[in-house]
Design an enzyme around this catalytic site. Structure first.
Site, PDB file in Angstrom:
ATOM      1  N   PHE A   1       1.287   5.109   0.816  1.00  0.00           N
ATOM      2  CA  PHE A   1       0.741   6.171   1.664  1.00  0.00           C
ATOM      3  C   PHE A   1       1.454   7.478   1.340  1.00  0.00           C
ATOM      4  O   PHE A   1       2.635   7.467   0.981  1.00  0.00           O
ATOM      5  CB  PHE A   1       1.015   5.874   3.147  1.00  0.00           C
ATOM      6  CG  PHE A   1       0.319   4.653   3.694  1.00  0.00           C
ATOM      7  CD1 PHE A   1       0.796   3.374   3.435  1.00  0.00           C
ATOM      8  CD2 PHE A   1      -0.805   4.781   4.498  1.00  0.00           C
ATOM      9  CE1 PHE A   1       0.166   2.258   3.964  1.00  0.00           C
ATOM     10  CE2 PHE A   1      -1.437   3.671   5.028  1.00  0.00           C
ATOM     11  CZ  PHE A   1      -0.955   2.402   4.755  1.00  0.00           C
TER      12      PHE A   1
ATOM     13  N   THR B   1       0.861  -1.192   0.000  1.00  0.00           N
ATOM     14  CA  THR B   1       0.000   0.000   0.000  1.00  0.00           C
ATOM     15  C   THR B   1       0.893   1.236   0.000  1.00  0.00           C
ATOM     16  O   THR B   1       1.902   1.284   0.701  1.00  0.00           O
ATOM     17  CB  THR B   1      -0.934   0.016   1.226  1.00  0.00           C
ATOM     18  OG1 THR B   1      -1.773  -1.129   1.158  1.00  0.00           O
ATOM     19  CG2 THR B   1      -1.822   1.263   1.237  1.00  0.00           C
TER      20      THR B   1
HETATM   21  O1  LIG Z   1      -7.168  -0.406   8.128  1.00  0.00           O
HETATM   22  C1  LIG Z   1      -5.958  -0.142   8.221  1.00  0.00           C
HETATM   23  O2  LIG Z   1      -5.195  -0.767   8.972  1.00  0.00           O
HETATM   24  C2  LIG Z   1      -5.417   0.933   7.404  1.00  0.00           C
HETATM   25  O3  LIG Z   1      -4.376   1.442   7.726  1.00  0.00           O
HETATM   26  C3  LIG Z   1      -6.158   1.316   6.149  1.00  0.00           C
HETATM   27  C4  LIG Z   1      -5.731   0.542   4.908  1.00  0.00           C
HETATM   28  C5  LIG Z   1      -6.307   1.227   3.622  1.00  0.00           C
HETATM   29  O4  LIG Z   1      -7.005   2.206   3.699  1.00  0.00           O
HETATM   30  O5  LIG Z   1      -5.994   0.707   2.551  1.00  0.00           O
HETATM   31  C6  LIG Z   1      -4.267   0.580   4.785  1.00  0.00           C
HETATM   32  C7  LIG Z   1      -3.545  -0.444   4.283  1.00  0.00           C
HETATM   33  C8  LIG Z   1      -4.194  -1.700   3.829  1.00  0.00           C
HETATM   34  O6  LIG Z   1      -4.208  -1.593   2.419  1.00  0.00           O
HETATM   35  C9  LIG Z   1      -5.583  -1.835   4.316  1.00  0.00           C
HETATM   36  C10 LIG Z   1      -6.232  -0.819   4.904  1.00  0.00           C
END
Ligand SMILES: O=C(O)C(=O)C[C@]1(C(=O)O)C=C[C@@H](O)C=C1
Length: 425
Positions: A309, A307
């Site tokens: 950020f 992911t």
């Molecule tokens: O729910 C979490 O733990 C988050 O940090 C959010 C979140 C997102 O929004 O994509 C972050 C990373 C992962 O892809 C899954 C969820």
């Protein structure tokens, strides 16, 4: 080490962009752009980087004319003596360095939590006067154990993390000086773009000052003693559910999927409510924090699940040329989408690679009436285009590309120019 001063800007950085919320205005040759130098808190993240003093910082924000330079030969003099900068993303650190209160299964008794969970900030908590602390305060959506929290610590290893119950609240925490940074997931290698967060970027005035790409390793969590066969429901963040969809099916679970706000929040919810028929998709760290057992490990559909950020701040950072930078912009054209090709060619002609392009509905005018001489009037959807490109706004080719983009667009905003996360995974 160089100290920034107004003269430094005038001599060397006259075409730096003052970004959000301002857009370029006026004709290409006379666009007036302002520039902010690095803030003390970001300088703290660059321990080996540019020197500054508070006085310099306060005095050297200047509005400078931007010149569109015909030659694209960069003048690197100002950068050659600058010290090497350690990235905001701190590549020397790893997720394992997470510095949080250690709470493990011993804190959980009969599925009940024996510690008061850290209450996320909610919209009603945003009125108190800002706290003062020397640590960088980083707001994230979710509760401890969330991937966003791990990302905050990866980007700013000694930060104080501030859980928020919504992304909107994390933005406001920064705007109201309750936090110094917000962490925002924008895209995932399996789940794709997190569209709502693109909309939030546009509706707020924060700047992107860094990015982190976090490998996301999901686990299936349940209360101790619960077996897979008892599970009738799997709850998690919609992105996490999407990232594990095939594996959940392969595991043979006869379970419905339900979306909740956050992965770690799902684990906390099960633990707090002693739910023996429900499993959560969350991190191993969430299992530890909320006294859950790991029924299955690494359940993401692709082992290299990542992911991306972005880190947001009230002020932009100074773009540099001595390491790879990315720049994020958004643009629209009130005459419709037919300018897209021209806009993208501004980057192609300068050999600037795009790393991302995303379109979102143009909320202010989502539908356009278009007259076609031969076939009458049709309705077209109208879009905002979000583009990330691999260049720094300190580079002349990027400045010139944006000057050209400005000619083809009715709206252009630079979210920020920031160091690329080069961490190998
Ligand atoms: O729910 C979490 O733990 C988050 O940090 C959010 C979140 C997102 O929004 O994509 C972050 C990373 C992962 O892809 C899954 C969820």
């Amino acid at each position: 080490m160089q100290t920034l001063s107004p003269a430094y800007y005038t001599n060397n950085l006259n075409s730096l962009m003052r970004t959000s919320p301002y857009k370029f205005t006026g004709p290409r040759s006379s666009a007036r752009l302002s520039v902010h130098c690095i803030s003390p808190s970001d300088a703290a993240q660059f321990p080996d980087g540019i020197g500054y003093s508070r006085a310099d910082w306060q005095s050297s924000c200047a509005i400078l004319s931007s010149k569109v330079v015909s030659s694209e030969q960069p003048n690197d003099k100002s950068y050659s003596s600058a010290d090497h900068v350690t990235s905001v993303n701190g590549h020397k650190t790893s997720v394992e360095n997470i510095n949080l209160i250690q709470i493990n299964a011993a804190n959980s008794h009969n599925g009940q939590l024996a510690f008061p969970p850290q209450k996320p900030l909610s919209i009603t908590d945003l009125s108190p006067a800002p706290m003062h602390s020397s640590e960088l305060r980083v707001a994230y959506q979710g509760v401890p154990g969330a991937y966003s929290e791990a990302t905050a610590v990866k980007a700013y290893p000694n930060c104080e993390t501030i859980p928020c119950d919504q992304f909107e609240v994390a933005f406001q925490a920064v705007e109201l000086w309750i936090a110094d940074r917000a962490v925002l997931p924008v895209e995932n290698s399996l789940g794709g773009s997190i569209h709502r967060n693109y909309d939030l970027l546009l509706s707020h005035r924060l700047h992107i000052v860094g990015e982190v790409q976090l490998p996301v390793h999901h686990c299936l969590l349940a209360l101790p003693g619960v077996r897979k066969e008892y599970i009738t429901r799997v709850i998690s963040h919609p992105q996490a559910l999407a990232q594990c969809e095939h594996t959940l099916t392969k595991l043979g679970l006869q379970a419905s999927r339900e979306a909740v706000d956050n992965t770690a929040g799902a684990a906390e919810y099960i633990a707090t409510n002693n739910m023996r028929d429900t499993a959560a998709i969350a991190s191993a760290r969430a299992a530890e924090l909320y006294g859950m057992q790991i029924l299955a490990d690494g359940i993401q559909d692709d082992s290299s699940n990542v992911t991306r950020f972005v880190m947001l701040a009230r002020e932009p950072i100074i773009p540099r040329k001595d390491r790879p930078f990315k720049t994020s912009i958004v643009f629209a054209n009130d005459k419709g989408t037919n300018v897209l090709f021209k806009v993208l060619s501004a980057f192609a002609f300068r050999n600037i690679s795009l790393t991302k392009i995303e379109s979102r509905p143009h909320r202010n005018s989502p539908i356009k009436l278009v007259d076609d001489a031969n076939f009458g009037t049709t309705k077209h959807f109208d879009y905002m285009f979000y583009v990330d490109f691999k260049a720094s706004m300190a580079e002349l080719r990027a400045q010139n590309a944006l000057a050209e983009v400005q000619e083809f667009t009715s709206f252009l905003r630079v979210f920020g120019s920031y160091p690329m996360d080069m961490t190998p995974w």
